[in-house]
Structure formats: structure tokens, C-alpha cells
Design a protein around this motif. Structure first.
Motif, PDB file in Angstrom:
ATOM      1  N   VAL A  95       0.854  -1.185   0.000  1.00  0.00           N
ATOM      2  CA  VAL A  95       0.000   0.000   0.000  1.00  0.00           C
ATOM      3  C   VAL A  95       0.889   1.233   0.000  1.00  0.00           C
ATOM      4  N   VAL A  96       0.679   2.122  -0.985  1.00  0.00           N
ATOM      5  CA  VAL A  96       1.524   3.304  -1.160  1.00  0.00           C
ATOM      6  C   VAL A  96       0.657   4.557  -1.174  1.00  0.00           C
ATOM      7  N   GLY A  97       1.320   5.713  -1.042  1.00  0.00           N
ATOM      8  CA  GLY A  97       0.621   6.995  -1.063  1.00  0.00           C
ATOM      9  C   GLY A  97       1.324   7.998  -0.184  1.00  0.00           C
ATOM     10  N   VAL A  98       1.064   9.276  -0.415  1.00  0.00           N
ATOM     11  CA  VAL A  98       1.743  10.315   0.362  1.00  0.00           C
ATOM     12  C   VAL A  98       1.189  10.347   1.781  1.00  0.00           C
ATOM     13  N   ASN A  99       1.998  10.877   2.691  1.00  0.00           N
ATOM     14  CA  ASN A  99       1.537  11.033   4.071  1.00  0.00           C
ATOM     15  C   ASN A  99       0.354  12.002   4.122  1.00  0.00           C
ATOM     16  N   GLY A 100      -0.582  11.701   5.004  1.00  0.00           N
ATOM     17  CA  GLY A 100      -1.707  12.600   5.202  1.00  0.00           C
ATOM     18  C   GLY A 100      -2.983  12.198   4.490  1.00  0.00           C
ATOM     19  N   VAL A 101      -2.926  11.145   3.659  1.00  0.00           N
ATOM     20  CA  VAL A 101      -4.127  10.732   2.916  1.00  0.00           C
ATOM     21  C   VAL A 101      -4.912   9.648   3.647  1.00  0.00           C
ATOM     22  N   GLU A 148       1.340  -9.025  -6.415  1.00  0.00           N
ATOM     23  CA  GLU A 148       0.456  -8.839  -7.561  1.00  0.00           C
ATOM     24  C   GLU A 148      -0.443  -7.633  -7.374  1.00  0.00           C
ATOM     25  N   GLU A 149      -0.479  -7.092  -6.166  1.00  0.00           N
ATOM     26  CA  GLU A 149      -1.302  -5.920  -5.887  1.00  0.00           C
ATOM     27  C   GLU A 149      -0.458  -4.826  -5.241  1.00  0.00           C
ATOM     28  N   VAL A 150      -0.476  -3.644  -5.860  1.00  0.00           N
ATOM     29  CA  VAL A 150       0.092  -2.439  -5.266  1.00  0.00           C
ATOM     30  C   VAL A 150      -1.026  -1.401  -5.273  1.00  0.00           C
ATOM     31  N   LEU A 151      -1.555  -1.082  -4.104  1.00  0.00           N
ATOM     32  CA  LEU A 151      -2.706  -0.194  -3.985  1.00  0.00           C
ATOM     33  C   LEU A 151      -2.259   1.219  -3.628  1.00  0.00           C
ATOM     34  N   LEU A 152      -2.737   2.179  -4.393  1.00  0.00           N
ATOM     35  CA  LEU A 152      -2.428   3.590  -4.155  1.00  0.00           C
ATOM     36  C   LEU A 152      -3.572   4.240  -3.401  1.00  0.00           C
ATOM     37  N   VAL A 153      -3.280   4.839  -2.254  1.00  0.00           N
ATOM     38  CA  VAL A 153      -4.287   5.535  -1.459  1.00  0.00           C
ATOM     39  C   VAL A 153      -4.259   7.017  -1.817  1.00  0.00           C
ATOM     40  N   LEU A 154      -5.422   7.551  -2.218  1.00  0.00           N
ATOM     41  CA  LEU A 154      -5.558   8.962  -2.563  1.00  0.00           C
ATOM     42  C   LEU A 154      -6.667   9.588  -1.739  1.00  0.00           C
ATOM     43  N   VAL A 191       1.285   0.565  -9.870  1.00  0.00           N
ATOM     44  CA  VAL A 191       0.016   0.512  -9.148  1.00  0.00           C
ATOM     45  C   VAL A 191      -1.005  -0.342  -9.899  1.00  0.00           C
ATOM     46  N   THR A 192      -1.719  -1.194  -9.165  1.00  0.00           N
ATOM     47  CA  THR A 192      -2.738  -2.059  -9.766  1.00  0.00           C
ATOM     48  C   THR A 192      -4.156  -1.629  -9.417  1.00  0.00           C
ATOM     49  N   GLY A 193      -4.301  -0.748  -8.447  1.00  0.00           N
ATOM     50  CA  GLY A 193      -5.625  -0.294  -8.047  1.00  0.00           C
ATOM     51  C   GLY A 193      -5.518   0.899  -7.127  1.00  0.00           C
ATOM     52  N   VAL A 194      -6.643   1.586  -6.954  1.00  0.00           N
ATOM     53  CA  VAL A 194      -6.688   2.808  -6.161  1.00  0.00           C
ATOM     54  C   VAL A 194      -7.681   2.644  -5.017  1.00  0.00           C
ATOM     55  N   VAL A 195      -7.314   3.209  -3.857  1.00  0.00           N
ATOM     56  CA  VAL A 195      -8.236   3.336  -2.734  1.00  0.00           C
ATOM     57  C   VAL A 195      -8.459   4.827  -2.524  1.00  0.00           C
TER      58      VAL A 195
END
Length: 329
Positions: A133-139, A246-252, A273-277
Motif C-alpha cells: 500500500v503506497v501513497g503520500v503522508n496525510g491521505v 500482484e497488488e500495489v494499492l495507491l491511497v488517494l 500501481v494495480t488499483g486505487v483506494v
């Protein structure tokens, strides 16, 4: 989840959060979006409904609709396509309410060939599947990892979480609190430890205890693209020694709208990235970002956050989303 009740408690191994509080079982994922969709819409949904139900579809109506879609951060390209398709359908279906036709167009625009479900075998099928799970701090990334663990537990999966955001001690503490809520162990290390090492140990522990999934939280720093690439690339590469994610989820954060897309593109390029949260989608005036982010990244929105509750992350349902925004017909 008795399998994890006796996890080792050393600082560098799986830890159970010291909390005597017992939490209710996670809500079933398939029921979540239906329960939460009433929180959708916001001002842009109201504006769209008002424009289409005002009567004649004259140029002023089309201008209002365009303004509403752009203000909701649907994006210029998608807005143009939606309006063109809607005008054609209105001509071909003069007896059908414009809101019904718009709903059809919007759902079709959200439809993608890529699956919205996670690429997971049934519980107990294979070695633990890593989800990064990836994404900038604060999201709300770390909180989202904990909520996703609840989703997976509700689906019958056994889970281990890895606190690979080692640059914020609070992130590991927060993850442990979430772990305690669903009896999921958390693998962590000292602040400043090598994130890839923590991720690998989490995968190793998941293998040792026979878990189905290892959820890996990562740091959200964006000082420079190369540093991010090196860090995330190493985590994914090291996890691949056991099993390639197989899954890298981006949190926005949905409230950032178009401003978040530039960051999203960097993560997509760096991490595959394979999907977005999308978090904070409930009542957001920028809810149209669902359309824009799928178009920009070419990957589906898989989960959305529709509140602050522990079960307020839900699998994304395009039809229910559009219905929630436009209202039932």
C-alpha cells in the motif's frame, strides 16, 4: 483468529497491541457500499440533478451540467465524452428521463476490463500474497491498511501486517492498534530501520504462521522521485524473494481532486500501481475524481472510504456510486 493469538512479541517480530478492548466482528464487504452510499453526492450531485430536472435541455442546461462535472473534478476529457454520449442518448430516447440516461453513461465510463477485486486465491490456497500500500503522508494510508485488514478478515483471510513506514514511529503504533481490533499481528522495527527488511520479515512471518495475505504499509515521503523509486522498488524486489506482489494499492484523498493526480502518476510510474483506494469520498465536492483517476492511471478504483468508522472502507461499486450521487430513479 486464534492462529495469531500467540505471536512473538519482540520489537522486530510480530507484536500484538496491548489493548483489552474487544471489537465487534468486521462488517461483510459485500454489504458495505450499499450501507454507505447515502453519504455520496455532495453539491455536485445536487447540481447535476437540478440541471437535468429543470425541464428543457437547452444550452444553459448543458452549460450547467458541464460546470458541475468539471467542478467535481471529473476532468475535461471525461466531461466532454459524457456530455457527447448523453446528447446522443437523449435524442434516441426522448421518453426516458435524462438522469437515467446520464446514469447509464457514467456507469459505462467507470467500467474497466481490469478486475476491481484483489488478485487473491481463496483462503488457505497458497503462500501469503503480498499487498503493498503506497501513497503520500496525510491521505489516511496507514488507517486504510488497518481497514483493509478488516475487509480481508471479514472475507475469511488470515492476515499479517508489515509496518514498513519506519520513518514515523506513530505509523507502526497506529498499525498495531488496528491489528488488535481484528487479532492481526503486526511486524515492525525500530524507527529508521530499513523498510524493505521489515516488509520481508512480515512476509516471512506470514509464511511461518500460514497466513493468506501480508499487507505492507509504506512511507509516504515525496521529496524526490528517485528516492521514492529506490525505496518502493527495493521493497517490492525484496518481497519478491518470497512472492512477487500482484497488488500495489495507491491511497488517494478524494478531497484533493485534480491536485492529487500529479502525485498519483508518480506513484503509478514508480510502483506499478494495480488499483486505487479513494479515502474521504463521502460528501466530497470532488467526488468526480473517481472518473479522472481511472482515466489518468488506467487502473480501477478498488476501494473507497466513506466515513471515519472502522468498517467504512468498502469495495467500489460503479452502479451504486452513480446511484448514490444522482439519486435513485
Amino acid at each position: 483468529m486464534g492462529l495469531f493469538s500467540r505471536a512473538p512479541k519482540s520489537q522486530t517480530e510480530a507484536q500484538e497491541s496491548p489493548s483489552p478492548e474487544k471489537h465487534e466482528a468486521p462488517a461483510a464487504p459485500e454489504s458495505r457500499f450499499a450501507r454507505l452510499k447515502s453519504r455520496l453526492g455532495g453539491q455536485w450531485g445536487n447540481t447535476v440533478r437540478a440541471a437535468l430536472r429543470a425541464g428543457n435541455l437547452d444550452q444553459d442546461t448543458w452549460d450547467q451540467l458541464e460546470d458541475a462535472l468539471l467542478a467535481a473534478d471529473v476532468g475535461l476529457e471525461v466531461t466532454d465524452e459524457v456530455l457527447a454520449a448523453l446528447k446522443q442518448r437523449v435524442k434516441r430516447n426522448p421518453g426516458t428521463a435524462a438522469t437515467v440516461l446520464l446514469a447509464q453513461v457514467l456507469v459505462e465510463n467507470l467500467t474497466m476490463e481490469a478486475p476491481r477485486t484483489l488478485a487473491l486465491e481463496p483462503p488457505g490456497a497458497q503462500d501469503a500474497a503480498p499487498i503493498v500500500v503506497v501513497g503520500v503522508n496525510g491521505v489516511g494510508k496507514t488507517t486504510t491498511v488497518g481497514k483493509l485488514a478488516r475487509v480481508l478478515v471479514a472475507e475469511g483471510y488470515s492476515v499479517v501486517m508489515g509496518a514498513a513506514d519506519t520513518f514515523r514511529a506513530a505509523a507502526a503504533d497506529q498499525l498495531q492498534t488496528w491489528g488488535a481490533r481484528v487479532d492481526v499481528p503486526v511486524v515492525r522495527d525500530e524507527e529508521g530501520a530499513d523498510p524493505a527488511s521489515v516488509a520481508f520479515r512480515a512476509a516471512e512471518h506470514a509464511h511461518e504462521v500460514g497466513a493468506d495475505v501480508v499487507l505492507v504499509d509504506t512511507a509516504g515521503r515525496l521529496q524526490n522521485k528517485q528516492g521514492l523509486m529506490d525505496e518502493l522498488g527495493k521493497i517490492i524486489r525484496v518481497l519478491g524473494k518470497r512472492r512477487t506482489p500482484e497488488e500495489v494499492l495507491l491511497v488517494l484523498d478524494a478531497t484533493t481532486g485534480q491536485n492529487g493526480l500529479a502525485q498519483a502518476r508518480i506513484f503509478a510510474e514508480v510502483a506499478g500501481v494495480t488499483g486505487v483506494v479513494l479515502t474521504k469520498l463521502d460528501g466530497s465536492a470532488k467526488g468526480g475524481i473517481v472518473f479522472a483517476v481511472q482515466r489518468a492511471l488506467g487502473v480501477p478504483v478498488k476501494f473507497v472510504g466513506l466515513g471515519e468508522g472502522v468498517d467504512d472502507v468498502a469495495p467500489f461499486d460503479p452502479e451504486a456510486f452513480v446511484s448514490g450521487v444522482l439519486g435513485e430513479e
